[in-house]
Design a protein around this motif. Structure first.
Motif, PDB file in Angstrom:
ATOM      1  N   GLU A  64       0.838  -1.210   0.000  1.00  0.00           N
ATOM      2  CA  GLU A  64       0.000   0.000   0.000  1.00  0.00           C
ATOM      3  C   GLU A  64       0.866   1.250   0.000  1.00  0.00           C
ATOM      4  O   GLU A  64       0.565   2.229  -0.694  1.00  0.00           O
ATOM      5  CB  GLU A  64      -0.929  -0.012   1.225  1.00  0.00           C
ATOM      6  N   LYS A 124       2.304   2.527  -3.322  1.00  0.00           N
ATOM      7  CA  LYS A 124       1.426   3.294  -4.216  1.00  0.00           C
ATOM      8  C   LYS A 124       1.706   4.782  -4.096  1.00  0.00           C
ATOM      9  O   LYS A 124       1.491   5.539  -5.040  1.00  0.00           O
ATOM     10  CB  LYS A 124      -0.039   2.992  -3.903  1.00  0.00           C
ATOM     11  N   PRO A 168       4.569   5.661  -7.233  1.00  0.00           N
ATOM     12  CA  PRO A 168       3.295   5.468  -7.936  1.00  0.00           C
ATOM     13  C   PRO A 168       3.433   4.960  -9.365  1.00  0.00           C
ATOM     14  O   PRO A 168       2.515   4.317  -9.871  1.00  0.00           O
ATOM     15  CB  PRO A 168       2.647   6.851  -7.909  1.00  0.00           C
ATOM     16  N   TYR A 201      -0.455  -8.043  -3.260  1.00  0.00           N
ATOM     17  CA  TYR A 201       0.588  -7.081  -2.863  1.00  0.00           C
ATOM     18  C   TYR A 201       2.015  -7.552  -3.095  1.00  0.00           C
ATOM     19  O   TYR A 201       2.929  -6.743  -3.158  1.00  0.00           O
ATOM     20  CB  TYR A 201       0.413  -6.738  -1.382  1.00  0.00           C
ATOM     21  N   THR A 254       3.444   0.820 -13.467  1.00  0.00           N
ATOM     22  CA  THR A 254       2.534   0.171 -12.528  1.00  0.00           C
ATOM     23  C   THR A 254       1.178  -0.146 -13.151  1.00  0.00           C
ATOM     24  O   THR A 254       0.369  -0.794 -12.525  1.00  0.00           O
ATOM     25  CB  THR A 254       2.319   1.046 -11.284  1.00  0.00           C
TER      26      THR A 254
END
Ligand code: MIG
Length: 693
Positions: free
Chosen positions: A419, A422, A426, A444, A681
């Motif tokens: 998390e 991110k 990013p 993840y 990503t």
């Protein structure tokens, strides 16, 4: 079709992300009892197969043993072990047109006519200890049980086991996608102490033209085993060192452990403590456990703020240029607690105070301490059940005792990192994999299979775990090649690497104190160079198949039975795997073998990558064959009418020519190649498909 049954008040694990309505009534399969905890039982026909359970012991077909989901740091992966590091509560009952016997106990509510084929999948979303007795107590009985009655039970109907897996994968969300460099080869060892050692490894590979992309840093890089530190004595200028390695196309991948060292004045410790981010005991004080740094606190990863805080700390290393991590000790492993140590101390004192030690068989006769008691006490210090029942998590303002949600700890540690990335990164993927896991964590990061040994039997176990893990969403995975514990041998390492050529995570790792097993430690280096080069030649294909599997909720490794469901022989094969859509692997896992038997469910092209860089190709008919495979050859089977792309050999992923690919396999067959830049990503929008002919 997926039915979701709700029992009691389940804990929200967030393993499943699809929103499904609760089904009414009871599942069509099996019998459910709720009197003493939860139990599901089902009578299996003689030739029903059970697939699944991810990181579990024994075969691809799980029948014939008992497995317990209870994430455990146990480095002895013996055949009788029931728990490893992960908890993957998904299985599939695959019926084989069996004639079900008349006298079935625990009668399935929907007895279908004999001769019908039935398949169903089960996912028991329950974060505590869960037992899968798959024909252990009674050979024909499947029983899944746990102490509490609060859980979600997902029952999946499908045409085939393969179809059931795809449906399941849809509801748990897309698997983690690593950066492309993570498909390169990695060298690791617990015991590289400092920049000098790491440089030596880099030189050992680069100077010998042995391909490599990653060197892993184990706990020694830290300042006294403190997370989010780098030892100032062992590295003069870490940022510069990371840069230096990258100039040689080598990514340094540091380890992060679960426990935070108790050290007044240390900023990470102080902040976690002050904000109340650590797990607490009943009296409200933070729980204390001894791990590598000495006494530590465990971050409460079930608390979203604590998770965000822990994750944000990875920035310390990404700011220095780090692009990948491995999360360890997150079952969480406990060496001992102060309470546990006190108990043992008291017992030891009593033993010292008495004149003699009673033998075991005298236990209970007098108040004396026995030898057995002492031994058990010392052994039981680590990972003690009582310790796991002595601390709490805060979840939405409620306190939950750890043992009830034990299997979510590693998942949420890795989620904390995932998390945070991110925000921290990013646009660029970060490599991330974990030791402990629960389904849901597959979104993840990947996992490695923990502390195996340099044993031939563990090479075979590695093969068997791969498809089961894929079924549970864990695509980026691999075992410690060459074996972690115990001393490896040259032939074992070569054979293991020849399997590792095909596993998404290809990492050679070994334990402190064992024989050094970097490829350059052995004679005839060129054999290692060759095997590693084959990996690099195959990266465009392996990456493409990985991405298809991830983007389509599909499998990268499949049991043969998933592709050839009507072939009775294929159903039994446990030492060959289908890879992607075009190929099959059949690694050698026997000492001194010059070849092996393989079963081909259809005609295939048998390819060997030979040490001189050329190939041998031979078309083999459907059926059984003995194929010769020398220690320095890498075998691969290409399915009839298929082709796979191969690149020219390269020494790093960055140096690969991914533009000019050759096709290998059946004349004229096209290959659909997935490509992207390997780092963005959002591969879904950036990726593209190219048809190669
Ligand atoms: O208690 O960090 O599974 O890969 O090398 C052992 C040292 C702790 C266990 C991991 C292993 C790693 C080792 N760790």
């Amino acid at each position: 079709m997926i039915q979701k049954y709700v029992f009691g008040t389940p804990f929200e694990t967030e393993a499943v992300i699809a929103v499904l309505p609760a089904a009414q009534g009871l599942p069509a399969y099996g019998t459910i009892a709720l009197e003493s905890g939860f139990s599901f039982s089902y009578t299996m026909a003689e030739d029903d197969i059970v697939y699944g359970l991810g990181e579990a012991n024994r075969g691809i077909n799980k029948r014939g043993y008992c497995y317990i989901s209870n994430c455990t740091d146990d480095p002895e992966h013996l055949e009788d072990k029931r728990s490893f590091y992960g908890a993957h509560n998904f299985l599939i009952l695959a019926g084989q047109d069996a004639h079900r016997s008349g006298d079935i106990q625990a009668v399935p509510t929907d007895q279908t006519a004999p001769g019908s084929k039935k398949n169903f999948g089960l996912f028991i979303d329950y974060p505590g200890k869960l037992t899968f007795d798959i024909g252990y107590t009674r050979q024909d009985l499947l029983t899944i049980s746990c102490a509490e009655t609060d859980l979600y039970l997902y029952v999946i109907d499908g045409e085939s086991p393969y179809d059931i897996v795809k449906q399941f994968r849809q509801i748990i969300g897309r698997s983690y996608i690593p950066p492309m460099f993570a498909f390169g080869y990695g060298q690791s060892r617990w015991g590289y102490r400092d920049q000098k050692d790491l440089r030596q490894v880099a030189d050992g590979y680069r100077k010998n033209h042995l391909p490599i992309d990653m060197i892993y840093m184990d706990i020694d890089y830290m300042d006294r085993y403190k997370d989010f530190t780098v030892s100032p004595e062992r590295f003069d200028d870490f940022k510069a060192f990371v840069r230096e390695m990258k100039e040689h196309d080598i990514h340094l991948i540091p380890i992060i452990d679960a426990g935070i060292k108790i050290e007044p004045g240390d900023p990470v410790y102080e902040e976690g403590l002050q904000k109340g981010f650590f797990c607490q005991k009943e009296d409200g004080t933070p729980f204390v456990a001894a791990v590598w740094p000495g006494y530590t606190h465990f971050t409460d990863f079930l608390d979203k703020d604590a998770r965000a805080w822990f994750g944000s700390n990875y920035r310390f290393l990404t700011d220095m240029g780090i692009e990948g991590f491995w999360n360890d000790m997150n079952e969480p492993a406990i060496f001992y607690t102060p309470e546990g140590a006190e108990n043992v101390k008291a017992l030891m004192q009593r033993a010292l105070d008495q004149e003699d030690l009673d033998a075991d068989w005298d236990a209970g006769q007098e108040e004396k301490v026995t030898v057995g008691q002492l031994q058990a006490a010392f052994k039981g210090l680590a990972n003690h059940p009582a310790d796991y029942a002595s601390f709490y998590h805060k979840v939405n303002g409620r306190l939950i005792r750890h043992d009830k949600v034990h299997n979510l700890y590693g998942y949420n540690m890795t989620r904390a990192a995932g998390e945070a990335f991110k925000t921290i990164s990013p646009h660029k993927r970060i490599l991330l994999f974990s030791r402990s896991s629960y389904i849901g964590m597959h979104r993840y990061g990947g996992i490695w299979m923990g502390d195996n040994k340099s044993w031939w039997s563990h090479l075979l176990l590695n093969i068997k775990m791969l498809p089961s893990l894929n079924m549970c969403g864990f695509l980026y995975t691999g075992a410690d090649l060459g074996g972690f514990g115990a001393d490896t041998t040259r032939d074992l390492l070569l054979r293991w690497l020849a399997l590792g050529v095909f596993t998404p995570l290809m990492r050679n790792h070994s334990a402190f104190g064992t024989r050094e097993q970097e490829c350059y430690q052995f004679e005839k280096l060129e054999d290692f160079r060759h095997v590693l080069s084959v990996r690099y030649r195959l990266i465009p294909y392996l990456y493409s198949e990985y991405m298809k599997a991830a983007l389509d909720n599909d499998l990268y490794f499949k049991p043969l039975a998933f592709v050839y469901p009507d072939d009775k022989m294929a159903l039994q094969v446990e030492d060959q795997l289908m890879l992607g859509n075009e190929s099959m692997i059949a690694p050698i896992y026997t000492q001194n073998a010059c070849g092996r038997y393989v079963y081909l469910p259809e005609e295939m092209k048998f390819i060997k990558f030979l040490p001189d860089g050329t190939l041998s190709e031979e078309i083999l008919d459907k059926g059984h064959h003995y194929v010769e495979i020398a220690l320095n050859e890498v075998p691969l089977f290409i399915r009839k009418g298929c082709c796979i792309p191969v690149a020219k050999a390269a020494e790093s992923v960055a140096a690969l020519d991914r533009e000019h690919l050759e096709l290998l396999g059946y004349e004229g067959a096209p290959y659909r190649l997935y490509e992207d830049d390997g780092i963005c990503t959002d591969p879904q929008t950036q990726g593209r498909y190219r048809i190669l002919r």
